[in-house]
Design a protein around this motif. Structure first.
Motif: not given
Ligand SMILES: [Mg+2]
Lengths: 212, 212
Positions: B175-178, B172-173, A162, A87, A27, A20, A135, A22-23, A130-131
């Motif tokens: 919220a940040y879109g990931f 937070s991930s 982040f 997203t 990023f 994605s 991680f 990200g918002t 990332g997600g």
């Protein structure tokens, strides 16, 4: 100037990141900076092979600047048409799709084999936002360094803080006696300016290269 | 009372945790509570097979209360004499070493195979405090749930708020879109009493069973 063959060619760097965007524009900007810096430093990029989100941005920036890019893709993901973008938003991303065919793609049998292959081919690991998958990848290569399976640094690009909660998790796990203090050194956080407003213009790529 | 065979036998639970005991008695107490509750609920425990630290405590408590325990151990770890204990301290731990020979041990080829085998044999995953390896294991099974490889809950025992930074990382991930908001549900945090002073006496095991 030497005419000798270059035996000190810098090694490849594996980048783990989201599929994605990200918002926040920061990023994308950080990913572009990292991709470009790898190209300029003549360090090959090894990554998960996607063309979407942060994955697409970092690889696109590397290709665009004449860098070598290798994508490691599990077979199941090839047949499914690639990593899904999770997203959608208004982040401006310039992807040099014209150059994307220059990516070297290695197809592997499984998600696990992807991680092994990425780690084997690289001498340092970089985590962009990332997600869960990101991680897990970052922590798995950290575990491998801790176990002595390899001795390679893990660098986390702490754009907009982040990765701050992960630093807290590691610090408190050390304080609580579950991680040896010496193992803290495996992960290097590249924090950038204290003021988040300066993160959009910061040269994340150079800071990452210095941290390797 | 039925004389029918019990087709609703509750499934096994995989527990991920450290091979250290940690600095606070509350970690050991929570591990004992979880191990005992699994035994009482007739849920087999599947774990990494070590006899040290939190690993040793949770498995010892399960065995001591008549539970079934399966340890999944990579071959290299068997030949090396087991998982090393990483910290030493004054935590009081009662390990029922007399019963430990009842543990079923499955030897596998690699760290990766251990994770696959633990996940395959279990219908829920529980994270007690640990280090990088524990973080990685918890996040890997979370990723597998997110990818649809399985549909099993991940329960984090938040004793002394150990896992709080991971909750922040996930939030937070998102919220940040990931990470998709819906994926937040994969991980359930068992928080216990708001007051940490009550964590030593809290029934973590029952709270974990309710969360499955
Ligand atoms: Mg992993």
């Amino acid at each position: 100037m030497s005419s000798q063959p270059d035996n000190t060619q810098p090694g490849a760097v594996a980048v783990y990141c989201g599929s994605s965007t990200g918002t926040h524009q920061e990023f994308a900007t950080a990913a572009q900076s990292v991709g470009k810096s790898l190209a300029v430093a003549n360090r090959p990029l090894v990554y998960g092979g996607g063309s979407k989100g942060i994955m697409g941005i970092v690889s696109g920036a590397c290709l665009e600047n004449g860098g070598k890019v290798t994508g490691i893709v599990p077979y199941a993901m090839v047949t499914a048409g690639g990593e899904g973008e999770k997203t959608q938003n208004n982040i401006t991303v310039h992807l040099n799709e014209v150059g994307r065919e220059k990516t070297e793609t290695i197809v592997v049998a499984s998600m696990h084999e992807r991680k092994v292959e990425m780690a084997k081919r690289s001498e340092a690991f970089v985590g962009l936002p990332g997600g869960f998958g990101t991680f897990e990848e970052v922590l798995e290569v950290t575990t491998w360094t801790q176990l002595g399976i390899h001795k390679k640094p893990v660098i986390l690009v702490n754009v907009l803080s982040f990765w701050e909660p992960l630093r807290q998790l590691v610090d408190s796990s050390i304080a609580y006696g579950f991680i040896k203090p010496i193992s803290k050194e495996i992960i290097v956080f590249v924090d950038g300016p204290a003021n988040h407003e300066e993160h959009a213009g910061f040269d994340w790529g150079s800071a990452v290269l210095r941290a390797i």
